[in-house]
Each structure stands twice: as C-alpha cells, then as structure tokens.
Design a protein around this motif. Sequence first.
Motif, PDB file in Angstrom:
ATOM      1  N   ASP A 164       0.815  -1.216   0.000  1.00 18.98           N
ATOM      2  CA  ASP A 164       0.000   0.000   0.000  1.00 18.98           C
ATOM      3  C   ASP A 164       0.850   1.269   0.000  1.00 18.98           C
ATOM      4  O   ASP A 164       0.385   2.330  -0.416  1.00 18.98           O
ATOM      5  CB  ASP A 164      -0.906   0.020   1.241  1.00 18.98           C
ATOM      6  N   MET A 165       2.083   1.171   0.491  1.00 15.57           N
ATOM      7  CA  MET A 165       3.005   2.305   0.535  1.00 15.57           C
ATOM      8  C   MET A 165       4.421   1.751   0.432  1.00 15.57           C
ATOM      9  O   MET A 165       4.726   0.726   1.036  1.00 15.57           O
ATOM     10  CB  MET A 165       2.852   3.091   1.841  1.00 15.57           C
ATOM     11  N   ALA A 166       5.269   2.434  -0.336  1.00 21.58           N
ATOM     12  CA  ALA A 166       6.653   1.987  -0.487  1.00 21.58           C
ATOM     13  C   ALA A 166       7.609   3.100  -0.070  1.00 21.58           C
ATOM     14  O   ALA A 166       7.378   4.274  -0.362  1.00 21.58           O
ATOM     15  CB  ALA A 166       6.928   1.570  -1.930  1.00 21.58           C
ATOM     16  N   LEU A 167       8.681   2.710   0.614  1.00 21.19           N
ATOM     17  CA  LEU A 167       9.699   3.655   1.065  1.00 21.19           C
ATOM     18  C   LEU A 167      11.068   3.099   0.705  1.00 21.19           C
ATOM     19  O   LEU A 167      11.345   1.927   0.963  1.00 21.19           O
ATOM     20  CB  LEU A 167       9.632   3.853   2.588  1.00 21.19           C
ATOM     21  N   THR A 168      11.918   3.923   0.113  1.00 16.52           N
ATOM     22  CA  THR A 168      13.295   3.502  -0.104  1.00 16.52           C
ATOM     23  C   THR A 168      14.217   4.404   0.705  1.00 16.52           C
ATOM     24  O   THR A 168      13.995   5.609   0.808  1.00 16.52           O
ATOM     25  CB  THR A 168      13.706   3.555  -1.593  1.00 16.52           C
ATOM     26  N   ALA A 169      15.242   3.799   1.274  1.00 20.92           N
ATOM     27  CA  ALA A 169      16.241   4.545   2.050  1.00 20.92           C
ATOM     28  C   ALA A 169      17.585   3.873   1.817  1.00 20.92           C
ATOM     29  O   ALA A 169      18.150   3.233   2.706  1.00 20.92           O
ATOM     30  CB  ALA A 169      15.870   4.555   3.529  1.00 20.92           C
ATOM     31  N   ILE A 170      18.071   4.004   0.585  1.00 19.91           N
ATOM     32  CA  ILE A 170      19.323   3.356   0.184  1.00 19.91           C
ATOM     33  C   ILE A 170      20.233   4.388  -0.475  1.00 19.91           C
ATOM     34  O   ILE A 170      19.783   5.448  -0.916  1.00 19.91           O
ATOM     35  CB  ILE A 170      19.063   2.181  -0.784  1.00 19.91           C
ATOM     36  N   ASP A 171      21.522   4.062  -0.544  1.00 17.06           N
ATOM     37  CA  ASP A 171      22.497   4.991  -1.117  1.00 17.06           C
ATOM     38  C   ASP A 171      22.489   4.986  -2.644  1.00 17.06           C
ATOM     39  O   ASP A 171      22.954   5.938  -3.269  1.00 17.06           O
ATOM     40  CB  ASP A 171      23.908   4.645  -0.618  1.00 17.06           C
ATOM     41  N   ASP A 172      21.979   3.921  -3.241  1.00 13.97           N
ATOM     42  CA  ASP A 172      21.974   3.780  -4.699  1.00 13.97           C
ATOM     43  C   ASP A 172      20.813   4.588  -5.292  1.00 13.97           C
ATOM     44  O   ASP A 172      19.661   4.136  -5.300  1.00 13.97           O
ATOM     45  CB  ASP A 172      21.845   2.299  -5.064  1.00 13.97           C
ATOM     46  N   VAL A 173      21.123   5.783  -5.783  1.00 11.74           N
ATOM     47  CA  VAL A 173      20.082   6.683  -6.296  1.00 11.74           C
ATOM     48  C   VAL A 173      19.356   6.074  -7.490  1.00 11.74           C
ATOM     49  O   VAL A 173      18.124   6.147  -7.592  1.00 11.74           O
ATOM     50  CB  VAL A 173      20.697   8.046  -6.686  1.00 11.74           C
ATOM     51  N   GLU A 174      20.095   5.462  -8.395  1.00  7.19           N
ATOM     52  CA  GLU A 174      19.469   4.890  -9.585  1.00  7.19           C
ATOM     53  C   GLU A 174      18.534   3.740  -9.228  1.00  7.19           C
ATOM     54  O   GLU A 174      17.472   3.576  -9.829  1.00  7.19           O
ATOM     55  CB  GLU A 174      20.543   4.422 -10.575  1.00  7.19           C
ATOM     56  N   GLU A 175      18.919   2.938  -8.242  1.00  6.32           N
ATOM     57  CA  GLU A 175      18.044   1.843  -7.810  1.00  6.32           C
ATOM     58  C   GLU A 175      16.775   2.402  -7.167  1.00  6.32           C
ATOM     59  O   GLU A 175      15.674   1.892  -7.391  1.00  6.32           O
ATOM     60  CB  GLU A 175      18.786   0.927  -6.836  1.00  6.32           C
ATOM     61  N   SER A 176      16.918   3.469  -6.386  1.00  7.10           N
ATOM     62  CA  SER A 176      15.739   4.104  -5.795  1.00  7.10           C
ATOM     63  C   SER A 176      14.791   4.602  -6.875  1.00  7.10           C
ATOM     64  O   SER A 176      13.570   4.438  -6.783  1.00  7.10           O
ATOM     65  CB  SER A 176      16.155   5.278  -4.898  1.00  7.10           C
ATOM     66  N   ARG A 177      15.354   5.212  -7.900  1.00  9.25           N
ATOM     67  CA  ARG A 177      14.519   5.710  -9.000  1.00  9.25           C
ATOM     68  C   ARG A 177      13.839   4.566  -9.746  1.00  9.25           C
ATOM     69  O   ARG A 177      12.693   4.685 -10.180  1.00  9.25           O
ATOM     70  CB  ARG A 177      15.371   6.549  -9.954  1.00  9.25           C
ATOM     71  N   ARG A 178      14.545   3.454  -9.891  1.00 11.63           N
ATOM     72  CA  ARG A 178      13.964   2.288 -10.565  1.00 11.63           C
ATOM     73  C   ARG A 178      12.782   1.749  -9.761  1.00 11.63           C
ATOM     74  O   ARG A 178      11.721   1.443 -10.321  1.00 11.63           O
ATOM     75  CB  ARG A 178      15.032   1.206 -10.731  1.00 11.63           C
ATOM     76  N   ILE A 179      12.960   1.660  -8.448  1.00 11.65           N
ATOM     77  CA  ILE A 179      11.875   1.187  -7.582  1.00 11.65           C
ATOM     78  C   ILE A 179      10.708   2.171  -7.633  1.00 11.65           C
ATOM     79  O   ILE A 179       9.538   1.775  -7.662  1.00 11.65           O
ATOM     80  CB  ILE A 179      12.376   1.006  -6.135  1.00 11.65           C
ATOM     81  N   CYS A 180      11.039   3.456  -7.673  1.00 11.32           N
ATOM     82  CA  CYS A 180      10.004   4.494  -7.755  1.00 11.32           C
ATOM     83  C   CYS A 180       9.142   4.302  -8.999  1.00 11.32           C
ATOM     84  O   CYS A 180       7.905   4.351  -8.925  1.00 11.32           O
ATOM     85  CB  CYS A 180      10.657   5.875  -7.764  1.00 11.32           C
ATOM     86  N   GLU A 181       9.773   4.082 -10.138  1.00 15.57           N
ATOM     87  CA  GLU A 181       9.016   3.910 -11.379  1.00 15.57           C
ATOM     88  C   GLU A 181       8.127   2.673 -11.319  1.00 15.57           C
ATOM     89  O   GLU A 181       6.982   2.687 -11.777  1.00 15.57           O
ATOM     90  CB  GLU A 181       9.980   3.819 -12.569  1.00 15.57           C
ATOM     91  N   MET A 182       8.648   1.589 -10.746  1.00 12.84           N
ATOM     92  CA  MET A 182       7.845   0.371 -10.625  1.00 12.84           C
ATOM     93  C   MET A 182       6.641   0.607  -9.721  1.00 12.84           C
ATOM     94  O   MET A 182       5.534   0.134  -9.997  1.00 12.84           O
ATOM     95  CB  MET A 182       8.707  -0.776 -10.086  1.00 12.84           C
ATOM     96  N   ALA A 183       6.857   1.340  -8.625  1.00 13.44           N
ATOM     97  CA  ALA A 183       5.765   1.611  -7.686  1.00 13.44           C
ATOM     98  C   ALA A 183       4.707   2.497  -8.336  1.00 13.44           C
ATOM     99  O   ALA A 183       3.500   2.236  -8.225  1.00 13.44           O
ATOM    100  CB  ALA A 183       6.315   2.273  -6.427  1.00 13.44           C
ATOM    101  N   ARG A 184       5.136   3.536  -9.024  1.00  9.26           N
ATOM    102  CA  ARG A 184       4.171   4.450  -9.646  1.00  9.26           C
ATOM    103  C   ARG A 184       3.382   3.768 -10.755  1.00  9.26           C
ATOM    104  O   ARG A 184       2.199   4.059 -10.944  1.00  9.26           O
ATOM    105  CB  ARG A 184       4.903   5.682 -10.171  1.00  9.26           C
TER     106      ARG A 184
END
Length: 243
Positions: free
Chosen positions: A87-107
């Motif tokens: 229902d909600m996703a949070l990323t807190a990692i140093d890998d900016v590109e991986e965070s963005r990838r997860i963001c796109e999948m979530a959206r």
Amino acid sequence: MTTPTKPVTSGSLLIAWQLRDKNVLIVGGGEVAAGRLEIVLGADARVTLIAPSEDLHKTIREIVDTNDRVTYHDRLFEGPEDLVGVDMALTAIDDVEESRRICEMARTRHIPINCADIPPSCDFYFGSQIRRGPLQILVSTDGNGPKIAHLIRRRIENVLPDDVEQTVLNVGRLRAKLRKRAPGVGGMLGKRRMGWMIKVSTQWSLEELAALDDLMMEKLLDEGWEKNAVPNDQAQALAASNA
C-alpha cells in the motif's frame, strides 16, 4: 468590499494517513530506514523490510527481533514481485538509480512512494513530527529544508504544555460521553454538538481540560450541554452543579 485572499499554491496536501493494518514496504536498512520503520509502526502498519543483514542498523535489528508486525528479508530488492500487495513503499538506500527504478515500478502500480533524499521521486514527505499520544503535529518545508523543519518543530515543541497529551485525550472522552447523551449523525443535533464542543475547547484553558476527570465531565455535561450553555471554567461548573 474586501478582496478574497488567494489560496497559497504549489504546496503539498498535509493529511493524517490511516495506515493501521496497511502493508508498507521499506527498502534499506540504515539509520534513515530505522527512522521510517519506527514512524510507520507508530501508525500500526504492517511492514516488510528488505535489506542485507550486514548493513542492518541496530534499531532495526531490535525491532525485527521483537515486533511481529515486521517481516524481514535478508537480501536486496529484486523486482515487481516485491511490490505485490503493498500500500506504501519507502526507499532509504544509497543507490540513487536503484531508488529511482523502484520508484518507477511503484508508480506504474499506483503505489505511493517516498525515496529518501530524492524529492522528485517522492509522492509525499515525512516532515518533522511531534507526537504526544493522539496529538500529532507535522512541520514540512515541502522538501526544501529538512533541517529547518526540525528547528521549527523544536520551537513548537518547547511551547507545548507538559500535559497537552492529557488535554487531547480528555476532549476525546468528553466528545464520546456527549455522543452517548445525544446520539445521531449530522443534522441540527450534529451541528449543536459540534458548536458546543468548540465553545468548551475555546473557553476552557488547555490546563483545565487536562484536569478533567469523569465526574467533572458529567457535571460539565449536566450544567452545560443539558442547559444549552458552557460554564466559563471548572469553578463555575462545580458551583452550578452544587447549587
């Protein structure tokens, strides 16, 4: 004729999101992830946390070992399958590109997401929070300055009465007692209930409201609600009930 004030735009909508028993995914195991974990658990969410164990913050280790609302996976984020039922996703990692990838999948799956330290990849911000029991205050700079939000929060916190939590709890109990005396939803009765509670909350000090006990609440309802009035303070309510 006065000119109507124009609404402030380009800000965020501040809401109290009910997360009880909702599924929250946290990707990351460091200090920021630990803070996020504590916040969402404070809202009674169910949490899945994904992070390699060698990078796990000590606070997360303690929570994982003692809280059955947290499911921990000792690995990296793998893909869309980790977002199923979230229902909600949070990323807190140093890998900016991986965070963005997860963001796109979530959206793509219409899952609200917050990516720590990447404002453009955030559907919402956490801000700086004060919590005293049911009282919650959020200070947000809309992603512009988290440290400034923290400093402003500290100033607000310093002026809150020590017993403000009890004030809020007592007002909630008084409202519940009033609803028992005057049950129903909406209509003129609902407006009268709301108006009476507003008057009590504004005419009585926070300290007086914090000092209310069950007997005092009943007297306030007897001398106030039942007589369509609001005693100015505790002393007046007690005097009227003893007259």
